[in-house]
Enzyme design. Structure first.
Site, PDB file in Angstrom:
ATOM      1  N   LYS A   3       0.816  -1.241  -0.005  1.00 56.27           N
ATOM      2  CA  LYS A   3      -0.166  -0.060   0.077  1.00 56.27           C
ATOM      3  C   LYS A   3       1.050   1.360  -0.061  1.00 56.27           C
ATOM      4  O   LYS A   3       1.902   1.398   0.394  1.00 56.27           O
ATOM      5  CB  LYS A   3      -1.069  -0.117   1.042  1.00 56.27           C
ATOM      6  CG  LYS A   3      -1.980  -1.024   0.703  1.00 56.27           C
ATOM      7  CD  LYS A   3      -3.440  -0.865   1.721  1.00 56.27           C
ATOM      8  CE  LYS A   3      -4.373  -1.821   0.933  1.00 56.27           C
ATOM      9  NZ  LYS A   3      -5.536  -2.027   1.892  1.00 56.27           N
ATOM     10  N   ARG A  28      -3.887  -9.963   4.414  1.00 58.99           N
ATOM     11  CA  ARG A  28      -4.272 -10.108   3.195  1.00 58.99           C
ATOM     12  C   ARG A  28      -2.900  -9.769   2.250  1.00 58.99           C
ATOM     13  O   ARG A  28      -2.373  -8.310   2.345  1.00 58.99           O
ATOM     14  CB  ARG A  28      -5.566  -9.158   2.923  1.00 58.99           C
ATOM     15  CG  ARG A  28      -5.843  -9.065   1.534  1.00 58.99           C
ATOM     16  CD  ARG A  28      -7.206  -8.128   1.385  1.00 58.99           C
ATOM     17  NE  ARG A  28      -7.660  -8.116   0.032  1.00 58.99           N
ATOM     18  CZ  ARG A  28      -7.276  -7.378  -0.988  1.00 58.99           C
ATOM     19  NH1 ARG A  28      -6.148  -6.558  -0.805  1.00 58.99           N
ATOM     20  NH2 ARG A  28      -7.635  -7.282  -2.142  1.00 58.99           N
TER      21      ARG A  28
HETATM   22  N1  HH2 Z   1      -7.571  -3.459   0.562  1.00 58.64           N
HETATM   23  C1  HH2 Z   1      -7.832  -3.607  -1.067  1.00 58.64           C
HETATM   24  C2  HH2 Z   1      -8.915  -4.161  -1.542  1.00 58.64           C
HETATM   25  N2  HH2 Z   1      -9.584  -4.975  -0.673  1.00 58.64           N
HETATM   26  N3  HH2 Z   1     -10.135  -5.933   1.389  1.00 58.64           N
HETATM   27  C3  HH2 Z   1     -10.050  -5.846   2.716  1.00 58.64           C
HETATM   28  N4  HH2 Z   1     -10.507  -6.573   3.586  1.00 58.64           N
HETATM   29  N5  HH2 Z   1      -8.717  -5.116   3.300  1.00 58.64           N
HETATM   30  C4  HH2 Z   1      -8.028  -4.495   2.457  1.00 58.64           C
HETATM   31  O1  HH2 Z   1      -7.073  -3.846   3.166  1.00 58.64           O
HETATM   32  C5  HH2 Z   1      -8.317  -4.220   1.327  1.00 58.64           C
HETATM   33  C6  HH2 Z   1      -9.314  -5.003   0.588  1.00 58.64           C
HETATM   34  C7  HH2 Z   1      -6.747  -2.839  -1.978  1.00 58.64           C
HETATM   35  O2  HH2 Z   1      -5.739  -3.537  -2.427  1.00 58.64           O
HETATM   36  P1  HH2 Z   1      -5.650  -4.279  -3.886  1.00 58.64           P
HETATM   37  O3  HH2 Z   1      -6.732  -5.153  -3.944  1.00 58.64           O
HETATM   38  O4  HH2 Z   1      -4.438  -4.819  -3.830  1.00 58.64           O
HETATM   39  O5  HH2 Z   1      -5.928  -3.143  -4.743  1.00 58.64           O
HETATM   40  P2  HH2 Z   1      -7.117  -2.760  -5.727  1.00 58.64           P
HETATM   41  O6  HH2 Z   1      -8.157  -2.286  -4.749  1.00 58.64           O
HETATM   42  O7  HH2 Z   1      -6.797  -1.529  -6.403  1.00 58.64           O
HETATM   43  O8  HH2 Z   1      -7.463  -3.683  -6.480  1.00 58.64           O
END
Ligand code: HH2
Length: 285
Positions: free
Chosen positions: A223, A257
């Site tokens: 992040k 995660r």
């Molecule tokens: N962070 C992201 C997406 N989903 N779900 C939970 N429960 N907690 C988190 O911290 C979280 C999440 C964002 O990360 P990422 O999936 O890598 O990115 P994007 O939303 O751009 O797909």
């Protein structure tokens, strides 16, 4: 009292050791790995590698929720996620779907998903209804605003209090809807309407969130807070991500995660091996 078990559809996890949720973003625009896995076969292959590396749960998402992201339609989410879900279900592993749409929650649960990860904390009117009658696990996350505006000067009087109160309220609603505590995971939502300082406060006070007696998930992997601190681009944040996962577990997280499952598993294996050897020093010693 620390929760001991997590129920996740047909699966039951002991929370004695930290669990790893592997991130599979079937999106063209995710902040950390956007575009890498838009081809379903690549997403399926990545998921299999994550399982070999020690992922306990796979989290499949078809909508980026990075700061500034626009929402996607139900049809788009179905087209991205369903081929990957259908290919992975026969492996018999716990699969979480990262979605905010109650209609999609119902559909993937009918197909056999074990968990729903809702970054809006089941805030849609029929979201809790969509999951209540099943055995699925719920990840309830805190977000201030919406992805397209959440990083526009987020402000809190006390971020730890606000997030803890929000999660406590949603846990109470879930319990009132007949969902048992062993099916609930709570998540402060690192980066979702939070400055670097807010994120660090939440990481430092994660044990206060764990006091709500539900399993706690921390999503810090790659992040932007890690980019701000290290100066590295998302794909070069593996070391900082592993350190963040370790700190989160040390401070009370039960699930992390992550995008980089192998390095995280190594670090957490060391952490788990160390636990029986940690001496609690009494003040007179
Ligand atoms: N962070 C992201 C997406 N989903 N779900 C939970 N429960 N907690 C988190 O911290 C979280 C999440 C964002 O990360 P990422 O999936 O890598 O990115 P994007 O939303 O751009 O797909």
């Amino acid at each position: 009292m620390r929760p001991e078990f997590l129920r996740c559809g047909a699966f039951r996890f002991s929370l004695e050791r930290p669990l790893i949720m592997g991130v599979i973003n079937v999106t063209p625009d995710s902040f950390s790995d956007g575009g890498e896995l838009v081809d379903p076969q690549l997403a399926i292959d990545r998921a299999k590698i994550q399982l070999e590396q020690g992922a306990d749960i796979l989290d499949i998402g078809g909508e980026s929720t990075r700061p500034g992201a626009a929402p996607v339609s139900l049809e788009m989410e179905r087209r991205r996620v369903l081929p990957v879900l259908e290919a992975l279900l026969p492996l018999g592993v716990p699969i979480s779907i990262d979605t905010r749409k109650p209609a999609f929650m119902r559909e993937v649960l009918n197909l056999g998903a074990s968990m729903i990860n809702d970054v809006s904390g089941f805030g849609e009117p029929s979201a809790l209804e969509a999951v209540a009658e099943t055995e699925c696990c719920l990840c309830i996350m805190h977000m201030l605003g919406e992805p397209n505006n959440m990083q526009n000067h987020p402000q809190y009087d006390n971020v730890v209090e606000t997030v803890t109160q929000f999660l406590a309220g949603r846990v109470a609603q879930a319990l009132a809807a007949g969902i048992s505590r062993e099916r609930l995971v709570i998540d402060p939502g690192f980066g979702f309407g939070k400055t670097l300082d807010h994120n660090l406060s939440l990481l430092g006070h994660l044990s206060q969130i764990a006091d709500l007696q539900c399993a706690v998930l921390a999503g810090l992997s790659r992040k932007s807070m890690l980019g701000t601190l290290t100066g590295h681009a998302p794909r070069d944040r593996v070391h900082a991500s592993v350190a963040a996962a370790l700190i989160a577990v040390q401070n009370g997280a039960h699930i992390v995660r992550v995008h980089d499952v192998g390095p995280t598993r190594d670090a957490l294996t060391l952490w788990a091996a160390l636990q029986p050897h940690i001496q609690v020093r009494r003040p007179e010693e």
